[in-house]
Design a protein around this motif. Structure first.
Motif, short mmCIF file in Angstrom:
data_model
loop_
_atom_site.label_atom_id
_atom_site.label_comp_id
_atom_site.label_asym_id
_atom_site.label_seq_id
_atom_site.Cartn_x
_atom_site.Cartn_y
_atom_site.Cartn_z
N ASN A 15 42.15 42.33 30.83
CA ASN A 15 43.22 42.34 29.83
C ASN A 15 43.34 41.00 29.11
O ASN A 15 43.55 40.94 27.90
N LEU A 25 40.92 39.93 20.74
CA LEU A 25 41.65 40.47 19.60
C LEU A 25 42.26 39.35 18.76
O LEU A 25 42.23 39.38 17.52
N ALA A 36 37.14 43.07 23.23
CA ALA A 36 38.20 43.73 22.46
C ALA A 36 38.00 45.24 22.47
O ALA A 36 38.96 46.01 22.66
N LEU A 37 36.74 45.68 22.27
CA LEU A 37 36.44 47.11 22.30
C LEU A 37 36.70 47.71 23.67
O LEU A 37 37.27 48.81 23.80
N PHE A 68 40.35 48.30 24.26
CA PHE A 68 40.85 49.51 23.62
C PHE A 68 40.40 50.77 24.37
O PHE A 68 41.17 51.73 24.50
N HIS A 74 42.57 51.06 27.62
CA HIS A 74 44.03 51.15 27.54
C HIS A 74 44.53 52.07 26.44
O HIS A 74 45.70 52.44 26.45
N GLY A 75 43.68 52.40 25.47
CA GLY A 75 44.08 53.36 24.44
C GLY A 75 45.36 53.00 23.73
O GLY A 75 45.46 51.99 23.03
N LYS A 76 46.41 53.82 23.94
CA LYS A 76 47.68 53.63 23.24
C LYS A 76 48.30 52.28 23.55
O LYS A 76 48.85 51.61 22.66
N ALA A 99 46.82 49.50 24.22
CA ALA A 99 46.09 48.47 23.48
C ALA A 99 46.51 48.47 22.01
O ALA A 99 46.67 47.41 21.40
N TRP A 100 46.69 49.68 21.46
CA TRP A 100 47.14 49.77 20.06
C TRP A 100 48.54 49.17 19.91
O TRP A 100 48.80 48.41 18.97
N LEU A 142 48.78 45.44 19.66
CA LEU A 142 48.49 44.80 18.36
C LEU A 142 49.76 44.26 17.72
O LEU A 142 49.71 43.34 16.89
N ALA A 168 46.31 49.47 11.13
CA ALA A 168 46.52 49.48 12.58
C ALA A 168 47.59 48.47 12.98
O ALA A 168 48.48 48.77 13.79
#
Length: 615
Positions: A39, A46, A196-197, A200, A203-205, A207-208, A211, A403
């Motif tokens: 993380n 990011l 960074a990829l 995401f 963690h999906g949501k 990670a979004w 941001l 995003a």
């Protein structure tokens, strides 16, 4: 180098204080991220790529090419794009709406930045001594009150020390970060976008949503463009790439290395970087840095408000120049009071930088999204970039900006509504004022005569003439000024020389000498004169009449009388705008600085005649 030093002191204050709260917020409880290796490296990756793609490439390299005769900022970008499009086209109108919306969002940012910056610095007291928690808000309010009280003094004196203080700040950031990186160089793997990829993917949501914290690292990117007129693009580029960005990255990666070694430090990783004996001096330095960052944003709000006034998007307000040497240093008392009240309310309501971080970001990312849209239009209409290049670059940055914006917008009910509401209020005010002035102008012109028709008709039955020069102020150079018609109707006389004077504000910062004056001799003692000013210039009419090269006899101040109309406005429900907007416009009109004062017309040479206007 002096310009580079000045840019470090003024331009980078906002983005330079972001390390105080960015990483702390990324690992806040609202995102549910644990400070483990994956993380930490993911968030740092990011942050790095956001700074590289948004600040460095988008703003420093590309958008700073879109200057309006050396000036930058959202209104300058709007003007440049509009000039590249057909006049009165639907796209030009849309660009105008986007420019006003971007300006409104900037004012939302100008309210939140001082609050979150100073709060985050003063919160260092809690790290030094947890029992001082109860003093954080009072101390913050005191610092902010002092900051707004000294605005009327201007930044000319304190500006000389801004550069050295911020240089010391960035050096401290770099050194503190480098010390921790040396203890754990594995943190540098985060430079690889793979982390960074992977962040995401895992963690999906979450990670979004994170941001919403990552964007804190790039707040202030707009300031690099907005302050271009003060320092130039080259000094800002040198300062960013050669000093500021490396210092910021060293500190962010140093915080990451500290959190990897001591996960408990994640609650305030910035101040946990600082050795205990240096903690209080660092709190003082951080407070100074945040005050400087806030000062830059407040000064930017003054400058932007001045541009909006000159372009006709805000009512005329009292404006004070705080420097005899620097034209851009201005103070607007009304704007200062409104910002002071709004910032104080935010601090008292949210009470911590963590709570305010939820509100921060929407206005910044919204402005970034608008910049991308305007840049795509400019690249197509003026720069003539290939369509494929615009499509690839535009889509990529729309995805990035979209995003970031969506990750902040989803926090609407947790505080993000604050900048949205501020932006919508400012947007409504700007649109209402512009539309209201158009309605007044249309109504006045409807009840008037065209200049050429009047000049011909008045000679068939010539009235009495008196000696001297009469200057009739008019917003239109096509229709007769109501003041002239009223003067002729009631006093039955005309002066020997009658000059129909209109003031035009151009969509450029400063007018060129050859475009400042337009003069037409209409015969029979009448002439039409247009004086043009840039939106960054003060429209001082007497000084222009004295110094500018104007055809015809020179203007003798003692033999010249200014005539102006003062409209008595009223609203009707069945015409114009919605009634509530009409009433809002009437309130703004009553509190606006009179045009004669705004144009520096001497009161002892002025005659005002009233006229009734219904909108």
């Amino acid at each position: 180098m002096p310009l580079v030093l000045g840019a470090i002191g003024v331009v980078f204050g906002d983005i330079g204080t972001s390390p105080l709260y960015t990483l702390k917020e990324a690992f806040g409880h609202q995102y549910g991220l644990h400070p483990d290796e994956g993380n930490v490296l993911g968030v740092l990756s990011l942050v790095f790529w956001a700074m590289a793609l948004i600040v460095t490439i988008k703003y420093v390299i590309v958008i700073m090419r879109a200057d309006n005769r050396g000036e930058g900022g959202i209104l300058a970008l709007m003007a440049v794009v509009q000039r590249s499009l057909p006049i009165a086209s639907p796209l030009a109108y849309t660009v105008g709406i986007l420019g006003i919306l971007g300006t409104a969002l900037f004012f939302g940012d100008a309210v939140i930045t001082p609050a979150i910056s100073v709060l985050s610095a003063v919160e260092g007291l809690e790290v030094a001594a947890p029992r001082l928690h109860q003093y954080v808000v009072p101390v913050t309010l005191g610092v902010l009150l002092l900051l707004f009280l000294v605005q009327r003094k201007g930044t000319e004196r304190v500006g000389r020390v801004f550069g050295p203080i911020m240089v010391l700040w960035f050096l401290c950031l770099a050194v503190l970060g480098a010390i921790q990186i040396a203890k754990n160089t594995d943190v540098l793997y985060a430079l690889n976008p793979y982390y960074a990829l992977e962040f995401f993917i895992h963690h999906g949501k979450a990670a979004w949503l994170a941001l919403g914290a990552v964007v804190l690292a790039v707040t202030g990117g707009e300031a690099l463009y907005a302050d271009m007129g003060h320092f130039g693009r080259v000094p800002i580029r040198y300062a960013w790439m050669g000093f500021v960005m490396p210092a910021l990255l060293l500190n962010y990666f140093g915080q990451g290395a500290l959190v990897l070694a001591h996960p408990e430090a994640v609650h305030n990783p910035f101040f946990n970087l600082v050795p205990a004996p240096l903690l209080f001096p660092m709190i003082v330095l951080a407070t100074l840095a945040t005050v400087i960052a806030s000062q830059a944003v407040i000064s930017g709000a003054f400058s932007l408000a001045r541009q909006a006034i000159q372009l006709g998007y805000l009512p005329r307000l009292k404006l004070i120049h705080t420097s005899d040497e620097t034209i851009g240093q201005v103070y607007l008392p009304w704007v200062n009071r409104i910002l002071l009240v709004a910032v104080m309310l935010l601090v008292v309501t949210f009470r911590s930088s963590t709570n305010l971080a939820s509100a921060y970001g929407v206005s910044v990312t919204g402005a970034m999204l608008i910049d991308t849209l305007l840049l795509m239009i400019l690249a197509s209409s003026r720069w003539r970039w290939p369509s494929w290049a615009i499509a690839i670059g535009g889509i990529a940055y729309l995805i990035i900006d979209g995003a970031l914006f969506s990750a902040n917008a989803i926090k609407f009910f947790h505080g993000a509504w604050v900048p949205v509401v501020i932006g919508m209020v400012v947007f409504t005010i700007m649109r209402t004022w512009r539309r209201g002035r158009d309605l007044v102008r249309e109504q006045v012109n409807r009840d008037s005569l065209r200049i050429e028709h009047f000049v011909q008709s008045v000679m068939t039955d010539p009235p009495a003439r008196v000696s001297g020069t009469a200057l009739f102020m008019t917003p239109s150079n096509e229709y007769m000024p109501p003041a002239l018609l009223h003067n002729l109707k009631h006093n039955k006389v005309l002066h020997e020389r009658n000059v129909l004077l209109s003031i035009e504000t151009l969509s450029v910062p400063r007018a060129e000498e050859l475009e400042r004056v337009a003069y037409t001799d209409l015969g029979h003692g009448f002439s039409r004169l247009t004086l043009r000013f840039g939106y960054m210039e003060d429209p001082d009419v007497p000084k222009a009449l004295k110094r500018w090269s104007i055809p015809g006899p020179a203007f003798d101040p003692m033999d010249t009388t200014f005539f102006a109309s003062r409209e008595a406005l009223s609203a009707k429900a069945d015409q114009g705008m919605a009634l509530w907007r009409d009433k809002l416009f009437l309130v703004m009109s009553r509190n606006a600085t009179p045009a004669t004062e705004f144009f520096s017309i001497p009161g002892n040479r002025l005659v005002e005649l009233g006229t009734q206007v219904v909108i």
